[in-house]
Design an enzyme around this catalytic site. Structure first.
Site, short mmCIF file in Angstrom:
data_model
loop_
_atom_site.label_atom_id
_atom_site.label_comp_id
_atom_site.label_asym_id
_atom_site.label_seq_id
_atom_site.Cartn_x
_atom_site.Cartn_y
_atom_site.Cartn_z
N ALA A 73 0.83 -1.21 0.00
CA ALA A 73 0.00 0.00 0.00
C ALA A 73 0.86 1.26 0.00
O ALA A 73 0.45 2.29 -0.54
CB ALA A 73 -0.94 0.00 1.20
N THR A 74 2.04 1.20 0.58
CA THR A 74 2.92 2.38 0.56
C THR A 74 3.24 2.76 -0.88
O THR A 74 3.11 3.93 -1.27
CB THR A 74 4.23 2.09 1.33
N ASN A 153 -5.85 3.24 10.43
CA ASN A 153 -5.04 2.16 10.97
C ASN A 153 -4.81 2.26 12.48
O ASN A 153 -4.37 1.30 13.10
CB ASN A 153 -3.68 2.10 10.26
N HIS A 203 -0.80 -7.98 3.34
CA HIS A 203 -0.37 -8.46 4.66
C HIS A 203 -1.24 -8.01 5.82
O HIS A 203 -1.02 -8.42 6.96
CB HIS A 203 1.12 -8.13 4.89
N THR A 242 9.39 -7.50 -12.70
CA THR A 242 8.83 -8.85 -12.83
C THR A 242 7.80 -9.09 -11.73
O THR A 242 8.05 -8.82 -10.56
CB THR A 242 9.96 -9.91 -12.72
N CYS A 328 3.67 2.61 12.92
CA CYS A 328 4.69 3.06 11.99
C CYS A 328 5.68 3.99 12.66
O CYS A 328 6.76 4.24 12.14
CB CYS A 328 4.05 3.76 10.81
C1 LIG Z 1 -0.29 -0.87 6.58
C2 LIG Z 1 -0.80 0.35 5.93
C3 LIG Z 1 -0.12 0.97 4.89
C4 LIG Z 1 1.21 0.46 4.39
O1 LIG Z 1 1.05 -0.72 3.68
P1 LIG Z 1 2.32 -1.58 3.23
O2 LIG Z 1 1.72 -2.64 2.37
O3 LIG Z 1 2.91 -2.12 4.49
O4 LIG Z 1 3.22 -0.69 2.48
C5 LIG Z 1 -0.68 2.08 4.32
N1 LIG Z 1 -1.84 2.58 4.75
C6 LIG Z 1 -2.52 2.03 5.77
C7 LIG Z 1 -3.82 2.62 6.20
C8 LIG Z 1 -2.03 0.89 6.39
O5 LIG Z 1 -2.70 0.35 7.40
#
Ligand SMILES: *Cc1c(COP(=O)(O)O)cnc(C)c1O
Length: 383
Positions: A73-74, A153, A203, A242, A328
């Site tokens: 998600a990052t 989060n 994850h 890839t 984080c």
């Molecule tokens: C965990 C999280 C992210 C980061 O996701 P990654 O896959 O670890 O990079 C971004 N936004 C929110 C709201 C999250 O909970």
């Protein structure tokens, strides 16, 4: 020595054994590169990627070509925000987001600010929900993007995404949402919710780390993005590199498992959370952070009066693994930016606990955590 009870499911989740089982053959036997179009090994890898892409697309009511695989998600957030900024800067240089967003939104926005973009970071109300009147007022003729997360989060609060999306579309502004915490826990529908771009990650839903998705709308409107990683032109040129077939297969399986059971699992999580909250809130001076009902079922975030935050975590850590403030920034002792945005004083924001209940937690575990938390708070208060 046995391991502490895991209650930090907003930080990450274990891979479900069924997900691992689905992934394993794609490390060894079916190891082909999905971009190898000339032979069998490539075809079987591509078929697996296609299936997972379809599962994820269906889960959010998108089409498979609108699914762009990323490392998480990052990266999806970075691609959405920087990709829109670079593609639309001639139309305008103003972006709106919210103070309680994840750092993976806030930091790309701060980066763009240095490049000459203007960013509005909207405050939230005391319950963590965005005031839509404020949002409407912040919109300008040069606003190109609005980014508001679906589920927070830290405090689990759910924003009114469908209405926000409608406001964006009425003003011809693109709408992005970080739905990393929402996927698999609440129904997501990019059509009904008026979403143009959406970030997802595996994850947080019992899939592997290191794989995510950016949904990019192709029709009404068609979103243009500037790619941030160039190379072999995978993912329609939007994200070269890839594809990791095992992780993609795992992501697809994880989504499938969540959606099979979404209603029952939410009821179970709500039940466990109610037990935890009912027990702990018998004490005086316990505050629930975030809206009481408009939130994720497995999330409980509390602030505790009259105790030191780090002493509280220290007292709990042999029994339960959880976070104070934001996972984080757990390396820093600074109070969480999310709790501060709710209007908490620095001291109260610091003495806070985030319980993230997940798929494999049991009622026995929750009872044990509640008893330990109560005993620890009482002990610290009596010093
Ligand atoms: C965990 C999280 C992210 C980061 O996701 P990654 O896959 O670890 O990079 C971004 N936004 C929110 C709201 C999250 O909970």
């Amino acid at each position: 020595m046995h391991r502490p009870i895991y209650l930090d499911h907003h930080a990450t989740t274990p891979v479900d054994p069924q997900v691992l089982e689905a992934m394993l053959p794609y490390f060894t036997e079916h190891f082909g590169n999905p971009s190898s179009i000339n032979h069998f090994y490539g075809w079987e890898a591509e078929a697996a990627v296609k299936k997972a892409r379809e599962t994820i697309a269906t889960a959010i009511n998108a089409t498979p070509t609108e699914i762009i695989f990323t490392s998480g998600a990052t990266e999806a957030n970075n691609l959405a925000i920087k990709g829109v900024a670079e593609a639309y800067f001639k139309k305008g240089r103003h972006i709106i987001t919210v103070q309680t967003e994840h750092h993976a939104i806030l930091d790309p926005c701060l980066y763009l600010e240095k490049l000459g973009f203007e960013i509005t970071f909207l405050p939230v109300q005391n319950d963590g929900i965005l005031d839509l009147n404020l949002l409407e007022k912040a919109i300008r003729s040069d606003t190109i993007l609005i980014s508001v997360m679906t589920a927070n989060n830290e405090i689990g609060v759910l924003q009114p995404i469908q209405v926000i999306g409608k406001i964006c579309h009425d003003h011809n502004i693109l709408f992005h949402t970080d739905a990393a915490q929402a996927l698999g826990k609440i129904p997501l529908d990019v059509q009904e919710m008026n979403i143009d771009l959406m970030s997802l990650t595996a994850h947080k839903i019992y899939g592997p780390k290191g794989i995510g998705v950016l949904y990019v709308r192709r029709r009404n409107p068609r979103v243009t993005l500037a790619s941030q990683i160039q190379g072999g032109s995978q993912e329609r040129g939007l994200r070269s590199g890839t594809l990791s077939t095992p992780q993609i297969v795992g992501f697809g399986k994880a989504v499938e498992l969540c959606l099979e059971n979404i209603v029952e699992e939410n009821e179970r999580l709500q039940g466990l959370k109610d037990i935890l909250w009912n027990k702990i809130s018998n004490l005086q001076g316990i505050h629930l952070n975030g809206h009481p009902t408009q939130r994720l079922r497995g999330n409980l975030n509390i602030s505790v009066e009259g105790v030191d935050g780090s002493a509280l975590l220290l007292g709990l850590q042999s029994v339960v693994a959880l976070s104070s403030g934001s996972a984080c920034s757990s390396t820093s002792t600074a109070p969480s930016h999310v709790l501060r945005a709710l209007g908490h004083s620095e001291k109260l924001a610091y003495a806070s606990l985030r319980f993230g209940i997940g798929r494999f937690n049991t009622e026995t575990e929750i009872d044990r955590v509640a008893e330990t938390a109560i005993a620890t708070i009482k002990a610290l208060r009596s010093i």
